[in-house]
Enzyme design. Structure first.
Site, PDB file in Angstrom:
ATOM      1  CB  THR A 129      39.911  40.355  33.513  1.00  0.00           C
ATOM      2  OG1 THR A 129      39.306  41.132  32.731  1.00  0.00           O
ATOM      3  CG2 THR A 129      38.284  39.669  33.885  1.00  0.00           C
ATOM      4  CG  ASP A 130      45.346  43.936  32.683  1.00  0.00           C
ATOM      5  OD1 ASP A 130      45.659  43.545  33.089  1.00  0.00           O
ATOM      6  OD2 ASP A 130      45.014  44.979  32.142  1.00  0.00           O
ATOM      7  CG  LEU A 131      42.803  45.435  39.959  1.00  0.00           C
ATOM      8  CD1 LEU A 131      42.555  46.643  39.541  1.00  0.00           C
ATOM      9  CD2 LEU A 131      42.112  44.780  41.301  1.00  0.00           C
TER      10      LEU A 131
END
Length: 237
Positions: A169-171
């Site tokens: 979700t935080d690539l």
């Protein structure tokens, strides 16, 4: 992973990676003071909080206390609502790392995690492998461009992650590392999870592309659209 429960806290740990730590010390390994007394702190990094780098017998590790971000994080810094031990931040990150390791994705090994319950809330910590001599893409691209083969390899690694069903979700490019052999590593799986379906995968890639563009404008990294296409070629190979 083994599990130890006592005094409203649970610790998950991998004994083979903590060979010089006995069970009576497990609660202490999540405190920087424990490593300071051993003269085992080898560095630190500041972000949402301080990540401490410590020397274990077999490797270096990163000790991180889970902290909230965003506006809500200014009010409640490090407390989370407790539902069950398996849904605590450290337990979920360990689960994700295990799934990725099974699919041969290059990720740090989980060493230990802890959750401490206080009434309806809990706080949590994690100790994970520090990838030796690795830098994130921002640090590298500020200095020089990367070959298209490296971008291709990044795309391959992201595809392997998606095939494992993990939604990062935080690539962003701070969470992609290269070591001295230019091997690609993916890190920081807090708040990530195994997810069914395919709809979310395009969102992961779009977020990553925005991250390249953001750092191009902010830090003038060496990056161009052809580099992104090389990454997509690796992803779609």
């Amino acid at each position: 992973m083994q599990q130890l429960s006592f005094n409203d806290q649970v610790i998950w740990f991998e004994p083979s990676l903590l060979t010089n730590i006995d069970h009576s010390q497990l609660a202490q390994i999540f405190e920087p003071e424990f490593w300071q007394q051993r003269e085992a702190i080898v560095g630190s990094a500041c972000g949402r909080g301080t990540t401490w780098f410590v020397q274990l017998e077999q490797m270096q590790a990163a000790l991180r206390h889970y902290r909230r971000g965003g506006l809500f994080g200014k009010l409640v810094k490090d407390s989370y609502y407790f539902t069950n031990w398996g849904h605590t931040r450290g337990a979920r990150e360990i689960e994700v790392l295990a799934a990725l390791t099974q699919h041969k994705v290059h990720v740090p090994r989980a060493i230990a995690a802890r959750a401490v319950k206080h009434g309806f809330f809990y706080r949590a910590d994690i100790l994970s492998e520090r990838i030796p001599n690795a830098k994130d893409l921002v640090e590298i691209l500020v200095e020089s461009p990367l070959a298209h083969q490296v971008y291709y390899n990044i795309g391959v690694e992201i595809k392997k992650m998606h095939q494992a069903g993990v939604n990062h979700t935080d690539l962003n490019i701070h969470n992609i590392l290269l070591d001295e052999q230019q091997k690609v590593w993916l890190i920081d799986f807090d708040k990530c999870g195994v997810q069914a379906g395919d709809a979310w995968k395009a969102g992961n890639l779009a977020r990553l592309q925005r991250s390249f563009i953001k750092e191009l404008n902010k830090c003038q990294i060496h990056w161009q659209q052809a580099d992104w296409q090389a990454l997509l070629d690796g992803y779609n190979a």
